[in-house]
Design a protein around this motif. Structure first.
Motif, PDB file in Angstrom:
ATOM      1  N   VAL A 113       0.826  -1.217   0.000  1.00 65.06           N
ATOM      2  CA  VAL A 113       0.000   0.000   0.000  1.00 65.06           C
ATOM      3  C   VAL A 113       0.859   1.266   0.000  1.00 65.06           C
ATOM      4  CG1 VAL A 113      -1.936  -1.166   1.127  1.00 65.06           C
ATOM      5  CG2 VAL A 113      -0.265   0.100   2.525  1.00 65.06           C
ATOM      6  N   CYS A 128       0.670   6.736   1.526  1.00 61.98           N
ATOM      7  CA  CYS A 128       0.351   5.523   0.772  1.00 61.98           C
ATOM      8  C   CYS A 128       0.086   5.919  -0.675  1.00 61.98           C
ATOM      9  CB  CYS A 128      -0.874   4.821   1.362  1.00 61.98           C
ATOM     10  SG  CYS A 128      -0.576   4.034   2.945  1.00 61.98           S
ATOM     11  N   ARG A 129       0.862   5.363  -1.579  1.00 63.60           N
ATOM     12  CA  ARG A 129       0.676   5.630  -2.999  1.00 63.60           C
ATOM     13  C   ARG A 129       0.844   4.329  -3.778  1.00 63.60           C
ATOM     14  NH1 ARG A 129       5.469   9.834  -2.086  1.00 63.60           N
ATOM     15  NH2 ARG A 129       7.304   8.521  -2.340  1.00 63.60           N
ATOM     16  N   PRO A 130      -0.088   3.391  -3.552  1.00 62.10           N
ATOM     17  CA  PRO A 130       0.035   2.060  -4.164  1.00 62.10           C
ATOM     18  C   PRO A 130       0.051   2.132  -5.686  1.00 62.10           C
ATOM     19  CG  PRO A 130      -2.163   2.390  -3.269  1.00 62.10           C
ATOM     20  CD  PRO A 130      -1.334   3.532  -2.787  1.00 62.10           C
ATOM     21  N   ARG A 133      -2.812  -2.816  -8.842  1.00 65.83           N
ATOM     22  CA  ARG A 133      -4.249  -2.857  -8.552  1.00 65.83           C
ATOM     23  C   ARG A 133      -4.526  -3.586  -7.247  1.00 65.83           C
ATOM     24  NH1 ARG A 133      -8.973  -5.676 -12.326  1.00 65.83           N
ATOM     25  NH2 ARG A 133     -10.639  -5.483 -10.791  1.00 65.83           N
ATOM     26  N   SER A 135      -2.708  -3.748  -4.602  1.00 67.99           N
ATOM     27  CA  SER A 135      -2.387  -2.907  -3.447  1.00 67.99           C
ATOM     28  C   SER A 135      -3.384  -1.762  -3.297  1.00 67.99           C
ATOM     29  CB  SER A 135      -0.964  -2.361  -3.575  1.00 67.99           C
ATOM     30  OG  SER A 135      -0.016  -3.408  -3.492  1.00 67.99           O
ATOM     31  N   VAL A 136      -3.858  -1.227  -4.424  1.00 72.35           N
ATOM     32  CA  VAL A 136      -4.911  -0.198  -4.371  1.00 72.35           C
ATOM     33  C   VAL A 136      -6.147  -0.761  -3.678  1.00 72.35           C
ATOM     34  CG1 VAL A 136      -6.518   1.159  -5.768  1.00 72.35           C
ATOM     35  CG2 VAL A 136      -4.092   1.068  -6.397  1.00 72.35           C
ATOM     36  N   GLU A 137      -6.522  -1.984  -4.049  1.00 72.40           N
ATOM     37  CA  GLU A 137      -7.715  -2.605  -3.460  1.00 72.40           C
ATOM     38  C   GLU A 137      -7.501  -2.931  -1.987  1.00 72.40           C
ATOM     39  OE1 GLU A 137      -8.436  -5.872  -6.096  1.00 72.40           O
ATOM     40  OE2 GLU A 137      -9.529  -4.624  -7.543  1.00 72.40           O
ATOM     41  N   GLU A 140      -8.072   0.285  -0.094  1.00 71.97           N
ATOM     42  CA  GLU A 140      -9.506   0.583  -0.023  1.00 71.97           C
ATOM     43  C   GLU A 140     -10.198  -0.302   1.002  1.00 71.97           C
ATOM     44  OE1 GLU A 140     -11.209   3.074  -1.377  1.00 71.97           O
ATOM     45  OE2 GLU A 140      -9.254   3.781  -2.039  1.00 71.97           O
TER      46      GLU A 140
END
Length: 295
Positions: A113, A128-130, A133, A135-137, A140
């Motif tokens: 993340v 946090c700058r994932p 996809r 890591s983005v999820e 979230e």
């Protein structure tokens, strides 16, 4: 009151936690998609349940008796809300109704993340700058569970895990199987965590019913090829040849890990009272080799 633990996603780390808690918890239940795994889960002290996105009456009854919830299932497309979390759509807004005895929640996330920080140190307060996809999820899903827990006044421990290794998943095993590679990308750093330190930190936080965000990574971020070289020295074998990153054949997922470069601090979990049993890869691999528990 003894813990009644529910493991959403009884995979590698969750099963290790169950083995550690066996005899201490009143009950341990865990989900899988595969009935073929039932016997193996029972051997680990887990009462298995099928969860394929639908909450059965048996699972609902088990959740009602749960005191400690460990979320170890990855987000997935089509899960029913913006977090893609497989369980949250079934309980969001009615956590207390679905789990009236619930006292503590843990969400197993990833250090992914944080994204790429150019090899710099990151801690739980870092941006946090994932990138990927997945890591983005994960981020979230972290946020969605934090909102749900806050609404109910429940402690939530978010554990951001580094690359997990342990019995059957380590450089010694890869060398023995002939699958180890030394891919070299100058300046690239990876972070790792032994599975038993995951279970140790989980046990501490669960016992204290403590919430917060905690990184779980050992104390020696380092290039992946260094780990393979050290493992080969322990085994008394020649390490595989070095392969420059730009010439290495890798899956898109494997290559994506090289797009994120950071050193992950574990200071906060130490401040919470956890002492690492496997503080760095050298200590860990040496011990695993000596005790013959690396397979």
């Amino acid at each position: 009151m003894k813990k009644r633990i529910f493991l959403l996603g009884a995979g590698y780390s969750a099963r290790a936690y169950a083995r550690r808690q066996r005899g201490q918890a009143e009950a341990i239940s865990g989900t899988t998609r595969s009935p073929e795994k039932f016997d193996a889960l029972r051997e680990d002290g887990i009462e298995p349940l099928i969860f394929d996105g639908t909450v059965s009456s048996e699972m609902a009854d088990t959740l009602k008796r749960t005191t400690h919830l460990v979320l170890s299932a990855a987000p997935e497309a089509g899960a029913g809300d913006e977090s893609h979390d497989p369980l949250l759509p079934h309980v969001d807004g009615r956590l207390r109704q679905a789990m009236p005895d619930l006292r503590w929640i843990s969400y197993l996330s990833t250090v992914g993340v944080y994204g790429d920080h150019g090899g710099a140190w990151v801690d739980e307060g870092s941006e946090c700058r994932p990138v990927s996809r997945r890591s983005v999820e994960r981020l979230e899903a972290e946020k969605a569970w934090q909102r749900a827990a806050e609404r109910e006044g429940l402690p939530l421990a978010v554990l951001r895990l580094a690359g997990i290794y342990g019995p059957g998943r380590n450089a010694l095993a890869s060398l023995a199987a002939g699958t180890a590679r030394r891919i070299v990308k100058p300046g690239q750093i990876f972070n790792r965590i032994h599975v038993e330190d995951i279970t140790g930190a989980l046990s501490l936080l669960a016992e204290r019913e403590m919430g917060g965000v905690f990184n779980l990574a050992d104390g020696e971020p380092s290039p992946a090829e260094d780990v393979v070289t050290f493992a080969a020295e322990l085994m008394g074998v020649e390490p595989p040849p070095e392969i420059p990153f730009d010439r290495a054949e890798m899956t898109p997922m494997a290559r994506s890990f090289y797009g994120e470069n950071k050193r992950v601090s574990n200071a906060r979990i130490k401040e919470a009272g956890y002492a690492f049993a496997w503080p760095d890869y050298r200590t860990a691999l040496t011990r695993m080799w000596a005790e013959d528990d690396w397979r």
